[in-house]
Design an enzyme around this catalytic site. Sequence first.
Site, PDB file in Angstrom:
ATOM      1  N   LYS A 113       0.806  -1.180   0.067  1.00  0.00           N
ATOM      2  CA  LYS A 113      -0.039  -0.034  -0.044  1.00  0.00           C
ATOM      3  C   LYS A 113       0.592   1.217  -0.033  1.00  0.00           C
ATOM      4  O   LYS A 113       1.960   1.163   0.638  1.00  0.00           O
ATOM      5  CB  LYS A 113      -0.846  -0.056   1.327  1.00  0.00           C
ATOM      6  CG  LYS A 113      -2.018  -1.132   1.518  1.00  0.00           C
ATOM      7  CD  LYS A 113      -2.601  -0.887   2.616  1.00  0.00           C
ATOM      8  CE  LYS A 113      -3.883  -1.988   2.697  1.00  0.00           C
ATOM      9  NZ  LYS A 113      -4.975  -1.928   1.925  1.00  0.00           N
ATOM     10  N   ARG A 120      -9.914 -11.713   2.111  1.00  0.00           N
ATOM     11  CA  ARG A 120     -11.130 -12.868   1.752  1.00  0.00           C
ATOM     12  C   ARG A 120     -10.281 -14.150   1.575  1.00  0.00           C
ATOM     13  O   ARG A 120     -11.153 -15.250   1.819  1.00  0.00           O
ATOM     14  CB  ARG A 120     -11.571 -12.308   0.292  1.00  0.00           C
ATOM     15  CG  ARG A 120     -10.450 -12.196  -0.594  1.00  0.00           C
ATOM     16  CD  ARG A 120     -10.902 -11.476  -1.964  1.00  0.00           C
ATOM     17  NE  ARG A 120     -11.016 -10.058  -1.640  1.00  0.00           N
ATOM     18  CZ  ARG A 120     -11.325  -8.941  -2.690  1.00  0.00           C
ATOM     19  NH1 ARG A 120     -11.820  -9.611  -4.025  1.00  0.00           N
ATOM     20  NH2 ARG A 120     -11.264  -7.817  -2.240  1.00  0.00           N
TER      21      ARG A 120
HETATM   22  N1  BES Z   1      -8.047  -3.987   4.460  1.00  0.00           N
HETATM   23  C1  BES Z   1      -8.188  -3.370   3.080  1.00  0.00           C
HETATM   24  C2  BES Z   1      -9.455  -2.749   3.233  1.00  0.00           C
HETATM   25  C3  BES Z   1      -9.826  -1.416   3.604  1.00  0.00           C
HETATM   26  C4  BES Z   1      -9.273  -0.215   3.054  1.00  0.00           C
HETATM   27  C5  BES Z   1     -10.198  -1.307   5.066  1.00  0.00           C
HETATM   28  C6  BES Z   1      -9.591   0.814   3.765  1.00  0.00           C
HETATM   29  C7  BES Z   1     -10.249  -0.098   5.665  1.00  0.00           C
HETATM   30  C8  BES Z   1     -10.168   1.315   5.070  1.00  0.00           C
HETATM   31  C9  BES Z   1      -8.168  -4.788   2.473  1.00  0.00           C
HETATM   32  O1  BES Z   1      -7.358  -5.597   2.613  1.00  0.00           O
HETATM   33  C10 BES Z   1      -7.783  -3.989   0.807  1.00  0.00           C
HETATM   34  O2  BES Z   1      -6.724  -4.034   1.044  1.00  0.00           O
HETATM   35  N2  BES Z   1      -8.684  -4.110   0.018  1.00  0.00           N
HETATM   36  C11 BES Z   1      -8.264  -3.881  -1.211  1.00  0.00           C
HETATM   37  C12 BES Z   1      -8.782  -4.786  -2.394  1.00  0.00           C
HETATM   38  C13 BES Z   1      -8.536  -4.550  -3.599  1.00  0.00           C
HETATM   39  C14 BES Z   1      -6.833  -4.984  -3.617  1.00  0.00           C
HETATM   40  C15 BES Z   1      -9.209  -5.596  -4.450  1.00  0.00           C
HETATM   41  C16 BES Z   1      -8.867  -2.378  -1.409  1.00  0.00           C
HETATM   42  O3  BES Z   1      -9.941  -2.198  -0.938  1.00  0.00           O
HETATM   43  O4  BES Z   1      -8.446  -1.608  -2.069  1.00  0.00           O
HETATM   44 MN    MN Z   2      -5.455  -5.589   2.045  1.00  0.00          MN
END
Ligand code: BES
Ligand code: MN
Length: 472
Positions: free
Chosen positions: A245, A319
């Site tokens: 990230k 997931r």
């Molecule tokens: N933990 C994150 C989702 C999240 C984002 C929670 C912001 C709280 C605040 C999750 O694991 C994630 O990174 N999701 C990605 C999915 C994508 C790679 C398909 C996302 O939401 O960007």
């Molecule tokens: Mn994630």
Amino acid sequence: MKASESPSANADLVLFTAKDQFTTRPFRASEFDGELGSSALYHAEDRLEIHIGLGQQESLSGHSYRLAAAHAARKATAAGSTEIALDISETEEFVSEIAEGLLMGFYRFDQFRSDTPEQSLKKVTLVGPKKTLKSTRAQIARGIAIGSSISYCRELGNLPGNEIYPEKLALEARQIAESDVVKCKIWNLAGLKREHFGGIVAVGAGSANEPRLIRLDYNSGSRGVPTVAVVGKAITFDSGGLCIKPGEHMDEMKFDKMGGCAVLGVLRAVLSLKTRANVIGILAAAENMTGSSAYRPGDILRSYDGKTIEVANTDAEGRIVLADALGYVREKVKPDLVIDLATLTGACVVALGEERAGLFSKDETISQLLCSVGDQIGEKVWPLPVGDEFDEMITSKVADVRNLGSTRWGGASTAASFLLKWTDGLKHVHLDIAGPAMSSKERFYRSEGASGFGVNLVVRFIEKWAESFQNL
Ligand code: BES
Ligand code: MN
Ligand code: ZN
């Protein structure tokens, strides 16, 4: 918090006022009119009076009192009160909400601060008439059970990644299981490998902090009650893994364990409330990091039930760990209902904002019940779609399913549809709590940071669902 017939002499007084009660003395209406969210302080001769607005009389509900009580707690703390008293003789039916609200308002994450004030609130007295005190006491105890479980969930949630990791969450679970009515089972890395939890093992592989699967069983001890499994995503820190990230806001990813923290809060609450349902809590706990044995984009994993997953993005890790947990629940627990809570997608926050959780289910009755409970207590949820149109987007050429949608649209629904592949034949509700699990600012009963969202919702939902189970 204590119930009593009279407050001690040095307690500051909390007074609730509805908007159309023209008794806002000693204030002018322009200073204080009883509007919800408004308050005023009055220095009486011997004590401080903390006046709190309840809002319009005709729209008063339990939730108005929860909000007002939380507000009172904040004002009392800010004013430096060490003891407060609150008259509940007119509001006995809402004492449980008042107790909850007070606890929610008092909560603060300050265990790492050296400068916390000595002068803090030591005693709260709820003052009521003598004759009704017994049932009132029970309601206060109920509010304390729920409120303190919310604070517990917040406190775990606010701990950063260096303080809490899968092994520590397992220790928390063991503490809840010190009671006879709760049993605990924990899979460490060796156990996870031996029993083929390929998803949790892969997601946790990049971290020196090994993953865990945690199971807590609360047995109500009564016959003929239904069983619900409550599953939580507990990523103690989500760096994104190799699909790392951006640095900005990455610190917020300590909150990626809030689903799991809510599950611990629920178990703690049902235990003290003696809820008439069997509740099985499952936490899929791992830290998503970038170490040299981290899982990679392109990897093909085998999850607990044998289905294979193509990893298109290591940041869609929630997931993957939930697939193992849900597959286990379907094969080994076989509950009457499974609810999962997960900070699963940013897309859900884009869709619904920071206050509502996304609700995904094929069961109308359960969805409606969750929506109505959420509206009542201020933990709101909103239905979003799942199904064929999203299944198409997560097909893989090399495995049974891919962990990323083919386009970026509908991300919350593709994630939910992925989960549903592991719960075929079960009643299942998925709650995406990525928005409401944490709060960027203090507001009413919400503290800054972890909110504890889901504890109250799931506990009250289970009570209602179990009550009407025969008819559903
Ligand atoms: N933990 C994150 C989702 C999240 C984002 C929670 C912001 C709280 C605040 C999750 O694991 C994630 O990174 N999701 C990605 C999915 C994508 C790679 C398909 C996302 O939401 O960007
Ligand atoms: Mn994630
Ligand atoms: Zn995540």
